[in-house]
Design a protein around this motif. Structure first.
Motif, short mmCIF file in Angstrom:
data_model
loop_
_atom_site.label_atom_id
_atom_site.label_comp_id
_atom_site.label_asym_id
_atom_site.label_seq_id
_atom_site.Cartn_x
_atom_site.Cartn_y
_atom_site.Cartn_z
N ALA A 1 95.60 -17.98 67.22
CA ALA A 1 94.24 -18.50 67.35
C ALA A 1 94.25 -19.99 67.02
N GLU A 2 93.68 -20.80 67.92
CA GLU A 2 93.62 -22.23 67.66
C GLU A 2 92.73 -22.54 66.46
N ASN A 3 91.64 -21.82 66.35
CA ASN A 3 90.77 -21.93 65.19
C ASN A 3 90.94 -20.67 64.36
N THR B 1 89.47 -19.44 62.02
CA THR B 1 88.25 -18.71 61.64
C THR B 1 87.83 -17.72 62.72
N ASN B 2 88.40 -17.83 63.92
CA ASN B 2 88.10 -16.87 64.99
C ASN B 2 88.95 -15.61 64.80
N PRO B 3 88.34 -14.44 64.73
CA PRO B 3 89.12 -13.21 64.53
C PRO B 3 89.85 -12.80 65.80
N THR B 4 90.98 -12.15 65.64
CA THR B 4 91.74 -11.56 66.75
C THR B 4 91.52 -10.05 66.71
N TRP C 1 94.97 -7.42 72.81
CA TRP C 1 94.47 -8.51 71.97
C TRP C 1 94.64 -9.82 72.75
N HIS C 2 93.99 -10.85 72.25
CA HIS C 2 93.96 -12.12 72.96
C HIS C 2 94.83 -13.14 72.25
N GLU D 1 95.51 -16.93 72.31
CA GLU D 1 94.92 -18.15 72.83
C GLU D 1 95.98 -19.17 73.27
#
Length: 414
Positions: free
Chosen positions: A43-45, A47-50, A80-81, A83
């Motif tokens: 995740a680039e940020n 704070t964004n959940p995977t 799952w994503h 990024e």
């Protein structure tokens, strides 16, 4: 350190993978930069959940042990994503999907609870879409432990639980879709039939940590044809033969020997078929009680034959007079109650010889009297045989009615 790492991460991965002319898909250099970040959540940020989406397809139930230890082939699909794995198909020669080694990428921490053993055939690759969504197919051979409800065996329905947990997890398909997919594979295979797959999501909290939990209930029903053909039908035939054996002459010794041979054969049948019955400490299946009662009824049938044989051969040792209460209760009331038909040539009751008759006349009445007493004892034996036979039929009929009713109720409820 976190700030330095984030700045380096942004500088290395500007947002999309680089594709060069002549390459079908992203370049090895851009993918190598993603592989170097394998220990970190993609995740680039941060704070964004995977979020990981999971589903499974039940292929087969391979076996059942004492506590319904089922060998299940599961298809666990984790979505799952990532990024960092994003590219433009138009710039990459139209490539929309690639496969990459799973050990080079970050993978979610999916845990399967309620499992005794996990013998998995690991798939070394994952499939990555150009949008960064990853699919991971795994074939799992799970040995799950569930409480085995065997009282209604072989018409039993089992409910086995599978629990999947992770920090962020949700079902990829609806529970009805999972059930429909699994039912297509289990429709014509094995001893078990899939009825439904149910589930719910919940949150499990460990102090300040929270885990997402998905619980699946796999409801399976046993196909009873094998046990009906190999157990119930042969046992019913043996009971039918035991009932028909009452039509053998009761004064013949062959009836007792025939019944003893039948009991011996039924005992051997139970020993041979014992491996087909499930064994567990939770209880005894109803079919086991059924076999035990059938054996007990055969023993009662043999005891009845022993009693009748003793009555019929009572006059072989001493030709004793029949007690008056036996004549009233058995030869009169019970005989009328069971509609016993007296033979036309039945002799009259014995009469006392006049006292003023000469001894020469009394001497000829001895054989006649012995024959008359023997005939009367035979009538007593036949009446008792008719009575006990009808009581035996009544017991078997009530017992069969109760068993069939209970099994029909369970079948309708399942």
């Amino acid at each position: 350190m976190k700030c330095y790492f984030y700045v380096w991460l942004v500088s290395v991965l500007p947002g999309k993978l680089i594709c060069k002319e002549g390459n079908s898909g992203p370049t090895h250099e851009s993918l190598k930069a993603v592989f170097d970040l394998q220990p970190f959540r993609p995740a680039e940020n941060l704070t964004n959940p995977t979020i990981t989406n999971i589903s499974f397809t039940l292929y087969a139930v391979l076996g059942v042990a004492q506590l319904l230890s089922t060998f299940l082939w599961l298809r666990l699909v984790g979505y799952w994503h990532n990024e960092f794995l994003v590219w433009d198909p138009e710039e990459c020669d139209g490539v929309t999907k690639i496969s990459l080694p799973v050990k080079e990428l970050w993978s979610p921490d999916i845990i399967v609870y309620d499992v005794d053993d996990d013998v998995s055939q690991a798939c070394p690759y994952v499939y990555v879409n150009h949008t960064g969504h990853i699919r991971w197919d795994r074939m799992l051979r799970l040995v799950s432990a569930c409480n085995l409800e065997i009282f209604s065996f072989p018409f039993d329905v089992q409910n086995c639980t599978f629990t999947f947990g992770s920090y962020m997890v949700s079902p990829a398909l609806t529970f009805k879709e999972m059930s429909a997919n699994s039912r297509r594979y289990l429709e014509a295979s094995g001893e078990w039939e899939l009825m439904d797959i149910l589930g719910e999501t919940s949150i499990l909290q460990f102090g300040v940590d929270e885990w997402d939990i998905i619980t699946f209930w796999v409801v399976i029903r046993r196909r009873p044809v094998l046990y009906v053909v190999n157990l119930l039908i042969p046992s019913s035939f043996l009971m039918l033969i035991d009932i028909l054996s009452f039509y053998l002459p009761p004064h013949s010794v062959d009836r007792a020997s025939f019944k003893m041979t039948l009991i011996l054969g039924y005992t051997v049948f139970l020993l041979i078929m014992n491996d087909l019955l499930p064994s567990t400490a939770n209880g005894t299946p109803l079919i086991g009680i059924y076999f035990s009662v059938c054996l007990a009824l055969m023993v009662i049938s043999l005891l009845e034959t022993v009693i009748i044989t003793n009555v019929l051969h009572h006059s072989s040792m001493k030709y004793q007079e029949i007690p008056k209460w036996v004549k009233v209760i058995i030869l009169k009331h019970i005989a009328n109650m069971i509609c016993y038909r007296w033979p036309k040539e039945a002799p009259l009751p014995p009469r006392k010889a006049p006292e003023d008759k000469p001894e020469s006349t009394n001497s000829n009445s001895g054989p006649w009297k012995e024959s008359e007493l023997q005939e009367q004892w035979c009538h007593v034996g036949y009446v008792l045989d008719f009575l006990l036979f009808r009581i035996y039929l009544l017991l078997i009929s009530c017992y069969a009615l109760v068993i069939i009713t209970m099994w029909c109720i369970w079948i309708s409820q399942s």
